[in-house]
Design an enzyme around this catalytic site. Structure first.
Site, short mmCIF file in Angstrom:
data_model
loop_
_atom_site.label_atom_id
_atom_site.label_comp_id
_atom_site.label_asym_id
_atom_site.label_seq_id
_atom_site.Cartn_x
_atom_site.Cartn_y
_atom_site.Cartn_z
N GLN A 3 -9.05 0.11 -7.38
CA GLN A 3 -9.36 -0.55 -6.11
C GLN A 3 -10.42 -1.64 -6.32
O GLN A 3 -10.34 -2.71 -5.73
CB GLN A 3 -9.83 0.49 -5.08
CG GLN A 3 -10.06 -0.09 -3.70
CD GLN A 3 -8.83 -0.70 -3.07
OE1 GLN A 3 -7.76 -0.08 -3.05
NE2 GLN A 3 -8.94 -1.92 -2.56
N CYS A 41 -8.15 1.15 7.45
CA CYS A 41 -7.00 0.31 7.83
C CYS A 41 -7.32 -0.48 9.08
O CYS A 41 -6.65 -1.46 9.39
CB CYS A 41 -5.73 1.13 7.98
SG CYS A 41 -5.96 2.67 8.83
N LYS A 63 0.71 17.14 1.48
CA LYS A 63 0.35 16.56 0.18
C LYS A 63 -0.75 15.53 0.38
O LYS A 63 -0.52 14.44 0.87
CB LYS A 63 1.54 15.86 -0.48
CG LYS A 63 1.20 15.54 -1.94
CD LYS A 63 2.01 14.38 -2.50
CE LYS A 63 1.32 13.06 -2.38
NZ LYS A 63 0.04 12.92 -3.11
N GLY A 97 -0.51 5.36 4.43
CA GLY A 97 -0.77 4.85 3.10
C GLY A 97 -0.46 3.37 3.04
O GLY A 97 -0.53 2.66 4.06
N SER A 98 -0.08 2.91 1.88
CA SER A 98 0.12 1.47 1.68
C SER A 98 1.48 1.01 2.22
O SER A 98 2.40 1.81 2.41
CB SER A 98 0.04 1.16 0.19
OG SER A 98 1.10 1.81 -0.48
N GLU A 135 1.92 4.97 9.10
CA GLU A 135 0.76 4.10 9.35
C GLU A 135 0.45 3.40 8.03
O GLU A 135 0.23 4.06 7.02
CB GLU A 135 -0.46 4.90 9.80
CG GLU A 135 -0.37 5.44 11.21
CD GLU A 135 -0.25 4.36 12.27
OE1 GLU A 135 -0.65 3.20 12.02
OE2 GLU A 135 0.26 4.68 13.35
N GLY A 178 5.03 2.97 1.97
CA GLY A 178 5.65 3.26 3.28
C GLY A 178 7.07 2.73 3.34
O GLY A 178 7.99 3.43 3.78
P1 ADP Z 1 -3.28 4.68 -0.96
O1 ADP Z 1 -3.41 4.29 -2.40
O2 ADP Z 1 -3.89 3.74 0.01
O3 ADP Z 1 -3.62 6.11 -0.69
P2 ADP Z 1 -0.43 5.00 -1.31
O4 ADP Z 1 0.66 4.48 -0.43
O5 ADP Z 1 -0.40 4.69 -2.74
O6 ADP Z 1 -1.73 4.48 -0.61
O7 ADP Z 1 -0.51 6.57 -1.16
C1 ADP Z 1 -0.49 7.24 0.08
C2 ADP Z 1 0.08 8.63 -0.11
O8 ADP Z 1 1.47 8.49 -0.46
C3 ADP Z 1 -0.55 9.39 -1.27
O9 ADP Z 1 -0.65 10.76 -0.92
C4 ADP Z 1 0.42 9.16 -2.40
O10 ADP Z 1 0.36 10.15 -3.40
C5 ADP Z 1 1.74 9.20 -1.65
N1 ADP Z 1 2.85 8.57 -2.36
C6 ADP Z 1 2.80 7.60 -3.31
N2 ADP Z 1 4.03 7.29 -3.76
C7 ADP Z 1 4.91 8.06 -3.06
C8 ADP Z 1 6.32 8.20 -3.04
N3 ADP Z 1 7.09 7.49 -3.85
N4 ADP Z 1 6.87 9.09 -2.20
C9 ADP Z 1 6.10 9.82 -1.37
N5 ADP Z 1 4.75 9.74 -1.33
C10 ADP Z 1 4.15 8.88 -2.16
#
Ligand code: ADP
Length: 479
Positions: free
Chosen positions: A329, A282, A173, A226-227, A248, A231
């Protein structure tokens, strides 16, 4: 050109429950294409397909896996200019940065093509006479791969390539914001002949598709970048059902500049680390920790240099810094610049929204000076072209400030002192340490990852990737 881009599930391209537009941040009137969004049921179909495909793929010939990964790598390298352009257009990094990222993705696939042939085990003498002990690695199973928007092809590559290499089946995804490069990579994997169900692409929202990929019991492991907030939320759900995890989650990376530093090297490292790729890495250097003896000269030199950087359309020739990825952002970047100023830092350069020929999310790279390490702007990840200069009296204070953070991804030092460089390499509490180099910019064949709040689980990339994507078996035989 509104091409429709579908999911790839169980060996078929299938439409989504809705479509989402992929917008160019350099020119918000430019729609790159429409990309399918899945619901939970489609994500579950992909997981089921991966589960069904797993026994055969786990038992497949390593030569077949090597050939496939090598073919994907070659296709990426052949198409680097076209795919680099697509990447720069959807994410906003400059064209050379986009092409460089595609090349990196290609190299990663080729590296893991080779690794498929090198997965050796160990035969160890038993403490009991006459018994053989063998330690081998087996695939983890079905893995969910969830990626962010800032490296739309390299991060998917450095998760998908080792997953497939070691015999796992994948449900991928990508970030909602940048599905284009991920879709192109997926098409390349499909065209290279991946067997049905082994690799599945499911696009859509994190709260829907991502959640299914984390909570479904048929998924053995989750590799996420991701964030911090996502995470942590995701980890709690995954741990509740004892899934294997690799996270990460960013950084607040220090670049220490000692009084004895070569000034041009210090400026190069700081400008590259803080502002290239619009600071959306990052591993970006967001805290510039500068010795009092070089401080004023450094601030003068970096301000002059930053003032010459060309902020413009990511695809235009000569652009040094492209736009911020989207409106949210940009708002976050501006908010933190305001926070830093209210906390007492001075805005020495930039920080204002810029108008360009086309309407996009352009921000002048911001340099905050007279910052302290206690400010929120020095403690929380901003993820934009914003850096803070923190003045320190000597090396000991610089080291203490560098380590005084909740994160620990990357840390750099600019110095001509072997003694300080060597000490910093040992004493830094970061997963990656750079001497006279920017904190960002790493090789593709060695481990990547951090400590403290930056990372969780085994390292990514290079041979260390097998720690996450395989499980160890110890077998005893009495012949
Ligand atoms: P960024 O905005 O830096 O990409 P995010 O943490 O928002 O960081 O997103 C990173 C990834 O995690 C994206 O693919 C996002 O769609 C996915 N994501 C966001 N929320 C969830 C969740 N609740 N469960 C699993 N994946 C998620």
């Amino acid at each position: 050109m509104n091409d429709l881009h579908h999911h790839y599930i169980a060996g078929e391209w299938v439409g989504g429950v809705e479509m989402s537009k992929n917008i160019n941040p350099s020119d918000v009137s430019d729609v790159i294409g429409e990309y399918a969004h899945a619901d939970r049921a489609q994500a579950e179909t992909a997981i089921a397909a991966a589960r069904n495909a797993f026994p055969a793929w786990a038992a497949s010939s390593v030569q077949d896996r090597a050939n496939l990964l090598d073919a994907v790598g070659n296709a990426l390298l052949v198409r680097k200019d076209e795919l680099g352009r697509l990447l720069a257009r959807e994410e906003g990094k400059t064209l050379p940065e986009g092409v460089g990222e595609v090349v990196r993705a290609g190299q990663i696939f080729k590296f893991f093509g080779g690794e498929a042939l090198r997965l050796a085990g160990e035969k160890i003498p038993s403490v009991r006479p006459g018994i053989d002990v063998e330690v081998t690695r087996e695939p983890l199973g079905v893995v969910s791969i969830i990626t962010p928007w800032n490296f739309p092809i390299a991060i998917p590559a450095w998760k998908i390539a080792p997953a497939l290499c070691y015999g796992n089946c994948v449900v991928f995804k990508p970030a909602d914001l940048v599905p284009g490069s991920a879709w192109a990579l997926s098409e390349i994997i499909v065209k290279a002949g991946i067997p049905s169900g082994v690799f599945n692409l499911v696009m859509g929202r994190g709260s829907v598709v991502g959640d299914a990929l984390v909570t479904d019991r048929r998924v053995d492991g989750i590799s996420f970048t991701g964030s911090v907030a996502t995470g942590h939320a995701l980890a709690a759900k995954a741990i509740a059902r004892m899934a294997k995890l690799q996270l990460e989650m960013g950084g607040k990376n220090p670049l220490v500049i000692l009084d004895d530093a070569d000034l041009p090297t210090a400026v190069n490292c700081a400008v590259n680390g803080a502002y290239f790729s619009t600071g959306q890495r990052c591993t970006a250097s967001s805290r510039l920790i500068v010795g009092a003896g070089i401080h004023d000269r450094f601030v003068t030199a970096i301000t002059e240099r930053v003032g010459k950087l060309k902020v413009d359309d990511a695809l235009a020739a000569g652009t040094d810094i492209g736009p911020v990825v989207d409106e949210n952002q940009l708002k976050q970047d501006l908010d933190y610049i305001g926070v830093g100023q209210r906390e007492g830092a001075s805005l020495a350069w930039g920080g204002e929204v810029l108008q360009r020929e086309k309407k996009g999310h352009y921000l002048a790279p911001a340099l905050l000076t007279e910052a302290t390490n206690a400010m929120r702007s020095s403690r929380e990840e901003i993820f934009g072209p914003v850096a803070s200069v923190i003045r320190v009296k000597d090396y000991d204070e610089a080291l203490a400030v560098a380590n005084d953070t909740d994160f620990g991804l990357s840390a750099g030092i600019v110095t001509t002192s072997l003694r300080h460089a060597s000490h910093f390499k040992r004493a830094s509490q970061a997963g990656m340490v750079m001497v006279n180099l920017p904190t960002a910019g790493v090789d593709y064949h060695v481990p990547f990852g951090g400590r403290k709040g930056s990372s969780y689980g085994p390292r990514e990339q290079g041979r260390y990737a097998r720690e996450f994507f395989t499980v160890v078996k110890t077998a005893y035989t009495l012949p």
